[in-house]
Write a protein that holds these residues in place. Sequence first.
Motif, short mmCIF file in Angstrom:
data_model
loop_
_atom_site.label_atom_id
_atom_site.label_comp_id
_atom_site.label_asym_id
_atom_site.label_seq_id
_atom_site.Cartn_x
_atom_site.Cartn_y
_atom_site.Cartn_z
N PRO A 13 0.79 -1.23 0.00
CA PRO A 13 0.00 0.00 0.00
C PRO A 13 0.82 1.28 0.00
CG PRO A 13 -1.00 -1.60 1.47
CD PRO A 13 0.30 -2.18 1.02
N LYS A 14 1.97 1.31 0.66
CA LYS A 14 2.78 2.53 0.69
C LYS A 14 3.83 2.57 -0.42
CE LYS A 14 2.06 3.62 5.55
NZ LYS A 14 2.70 3.99 6.85
N TYR A 65 -3.15 3.18 -4.04
CA TYR A 65 -1.93 3.23 -3.24
C TYR A 65 -2.08 4.29 -2.15
CZ TYR A 65 -0.94 7.22 -6.32
OH TYR A 65 -1.02 8.41 -7.01
N ARG A 66 -1.33 4.15 -1.08
CA ARG A 66 -1.49 5.03 0.06
C ARG A 66 -0.51 6.20 0.07
NH1 ARG A 66 -4.46 2.93 4.20
NH2 ARG A 66 -4.63 5.11 4.77
N LYS A 101 -10.91 16.89 -1.70
CA LYS A 101 -11.72 15.81 -2.28
C LYS A 101 -12.06 16.18 -3.72
CE LYS A 101 -15.85 17.83 -0.17
NZ LYS A 101 -16.99 17.60 0.74
N ALA A 102 -12.85 15.35 -4.37
CA ALA A 102 -13.13 15.54 -5.80
C ALA A 102 -13.60 16.96 -6.09
CB ALA A 102 -14.18 14.53 -6.25
N GLY A 103 -12.97 17.59 -7.06
CA GLY A 103 -13.30 18.95 -7.47
C GLY A 103 -12.41 20.01 -6.86
N ASP A 104 -11.62 19.65 -5.84
CA ASP A 104 -10.76 20.63 -5.17
C ASP A 104 -9.42 20.77 -5.90
OD1 ASP A 104 -12.75 20.95 -3.32
OD2 ASP A 104 -11.78 19.75 -1.76
N VAL A 149 -6.38 9.55 1.61
CA VAL A 149 -6.96 9.75 2.94
C VAL A 149 -7.60 8.46 3.44
CG1 VAL A 149 -8.63 11.11 4.27
CG2 VAL A 149 -7.27 12.20 2.48
N ASP A 150 -8.11 7.65 2.51
CA ASP A 150 -8.70 6.37 2.90
C ASP A 150 -8.19 5.30 1.93
OD1 ASP A 150 -10.27 6.70 0.55
OD2 ASP A 150 -11.68 7.90 1.71
#
Length: 403
Positions: free
Chosen positions: A41-42, A129-130, A189-192, A207-208
């Motif tokens: 994951p990392k 991936y993290r 998040k999406a759109g930022d 973030v998750d």
Amino acid sequence: MRRPFSEPLTTPEELFQGITLAATDARAGRPNELRLYLGDPKMVYRHTAEYLGDRYWELLPRAEDGSLGGYAERLRARHGYTCFALMLNNCQTVVPRLWFRLRDFYSGLFERTGFLRGGTDCNLFAGNYRATPFGAHTDDQDVFTVIIEGRKRLLAWPPKVFQEMEQPLSENPHDYQRYRSRARVLEGKAGDLLYWPREYGHVAESVDEGLVTTLSLGLDRGSTATSWVEAALSEVIGEALSEEKQAAPLPFRKSNRPRAARSLPRDFTVALKAAQSPKAAPRLERALRLRWLGWVTGLGLKPPPEVPVPKLAKSDHVQADAGYPILCVPWRDELHIAANGFSVAFPGAKGHAALIRALNRGKPLTVGNALEQFSERSTRASTRLLLSKLIAFRALEKLTAEK
């Protein structure tokens, strides 16, 4: 910046379609800028194309995966990989609609900042991936990151702080947790939209555990007149060398080295003659002008490939975008015409400059009228070629009957 765009730059669906096109190019051996990482994951321990060998082609996304989520499920269920990272540099070249939206973004930005002649790009990062596969690092560009789906966190360290970190991180750039408290944290998040200057060391994190897709829009502050002239000169010399046979190994005898060193290889001599020719200066200027026109009209952003051109009947209507006029610059006995990152030199046919001015009004024009009003009988073939080129550059749209 929270959701600064009135509508998204692109969608996850558009981007996944672009990824599959790039993957198809990769399998066919065509030039592409797609990279796949599979690992923990990392992404501390990860597999790349070199490690995966022939399996790499099967592990790339396919259209039948349907979506990034479908691709993730295939990797898990069929191949046993639970974590992946996809990166596609210059992704706008396989998503043409995105290129036009980025043109609007950069146009507005450059109105405020001035045009950066070093250029721009748009790179896609997608996966579950993290943390960034290559750990904490700095870029050569200032970066805007647009979050398309999922949530993203960025740790950014000011230059002085990151300089203290660089030596300890040189052997393992993933070992940045001990410096976490000294980072500036950006989360969206999406759109930022996130931004950091190139001097800032940084690492991106999800973030998750869900899927995340982002676009990194790079701004290159570094470009010199030397690099531009070198590129143009290379083009001029390349034309002279195009008919030369591929350089073969030179005869070598240990006892004959002094004599051999005194004589330049033939292709060196051809290149020198091309650079020293009386025609070199105007050819160099011509190459430089055409490169610059294309660069400015494309805002330094690599465009999608030219589109296939349909046959043009006299009754067909074509229309340009008045908001992004086609450039037409007379030079010597030529017209240099540029749009959307492309440029071309045309013989200075009578009426072509007037045709470009008419098209730039943004009103539909029939091919027949273009031929009748802006060319003579002897130049109509050239006028047709000009219209075709502008369609290939996506600067002209051939209108459907409904339009």
